[in-house]
Design a protein around this motif. Structure first.
Motif, mmCIF file in Angstrom:
data_model
loop_
_atom_site.group_PDB
_atom_site.id
_atom_site.type_symbol
_atom_site.label_atom_id
_atom_site.label_comp_id
_atom_site.label_asym_id
_atom_site.label_seq_id
_atom_site.Cartn_x
_atom_site.Cartn_y
_atom_site.Cartn_z
ATOM 1 N N ARG A 1 5.546 19.428 1.321
ATOM 2 C CA ARG A 1 4.885 20.572 1.958
ATOM 3 C C ARG A 1 5.440 20.833 3.340
ATOM 4 O O ARG A 1 5.593 21.985 3.752
ATOM 5 N N ALA A 2 5.772 19.775 4.077
ATOM 6 C CA ALA A 2 6.325 19.942 5.421
ATOM 7 C C ALA A 2 7.695 20.600 5.369
ATOM 8 O O ALA A 2 8.043 21.408 6.229
ATOM 9 N N VAL B 1 0.840 -1.203 0.000
ATOM 10 C CA VAL B 1 0.000 0.000 0.000
ATOM 11 C C VAL B 1 0.874 1.252 0.000
ATOM 12 O O VAL B 1 0.629 2.189 -0.767
ATOM 13 N N LEU B 2 1.907 1.260 0.843
ATOM 14 C CA LEU B 2 2.738 2.461 0.954
ATOM 15 C C LEU B 2 3.605 2.694 -0.269
ATOM 16 O O LEU B 2 4.007 3.819 -0.539
ATOM 17 N N THR B 3 3.933 1.657 -1.016
ATOM 18 C CA THR B 3 4.775 1.829 -2.196
ATOM 19 C C THR B 3 3.968 1.920 -3.488
ATOM 20 O O THR B 3 4.552 2.038 -4.561
ATOM 21 N N SER B 4 2.645 1.870 -3.391
ATOM 22 C CA SER B 4 1.828 2.036 -4.591
ATOM 23 C C SER B 4 1.974 3.464 -5.095
ATOM 24 O O SER B 4 2.325 4.379 -4.347
ATOM 25 N N GLY B 5 1.719 3.666 -6.360
ATOM 26 C CA GLY B 5 1.933 4.968 -6.983
ATOM 27 C C GLY B 5 1.182 6.101 -6.330
ATOM 28 O O GLY B 5 1.750 7.149 -6.033
ATOM 29 N N GLU C 1 1.276 10.792 -2.705
ATOM 30 C CA GLU C 1 0.689 11.579 -1.609
ATOM 31 C C GLU C 1 1.686 11.775 -0.473
ATOM 32 O O GLU C 1 1.787 12.864 0.092
ATOM 33 N N LEU C 2 2.418 10.709 -0.119
ATOM 34 C CA LEU C 2 3.418 10.825 0.947
ATOM 35 C C LEU C 2 4.527 11.799 0.568
ATOM 36 O O LEU C 2 4.967 12.601 1.392
ATOM 37 N N GLN C 3 4.975 11.752 -0.685
ATOM 38 C CA GLN C 3 5.998 12.693 -1.140
ATOM 39 C C GLN C 3 5.478 14.123 -1.112
ATOM 40 O O GLN C 3 6.205 15.053 -0.754
#
Length: 77
Positions: free
Chosen positions: A71-72, A55-59, A64-66
């Motif tokens: 933004r942070a 799930v975390l490595t899906s496109g 979204e994580l990037q």
């Protein structure tokens, strides 16, 4: 807990031990997991980790994580 309740409770526990001492001792000894339960727990944990990794490595999620990290890092202090 008041004294009367403690006395009654202690009497009940002592009576249970006297009547069913073998059962109480057996229940006390059987408190941990056996090897097969450890194996099933490990298999479940590995399966959950694999699903979480996919799930975390899906496109979409990776994008979204990037975006969140970007933004942070752009926040002015």
């Amino acid at each position: 807990m008041n004294r009367a309740v403690r006395v009654v409770r202690a009497g009940l526990v002592d009576g249970l031990r006297a009547k069913h001492g073998d059962l109480v001792r057996a229940a006390r000894r059987d408190t941990g997991m056996v090897t097969s339960e450890y194996a099933m727990g490990i298999i479940a944990a590995v399966g959950f980790a694999a699903v979480l990794y996919k799930v975390l490595t899906s496109g979409q999620v990776s994008g979204e994580l990037q975006d969140i990290v970007g933004r942070a890092l752009d926040v002015r202090m």
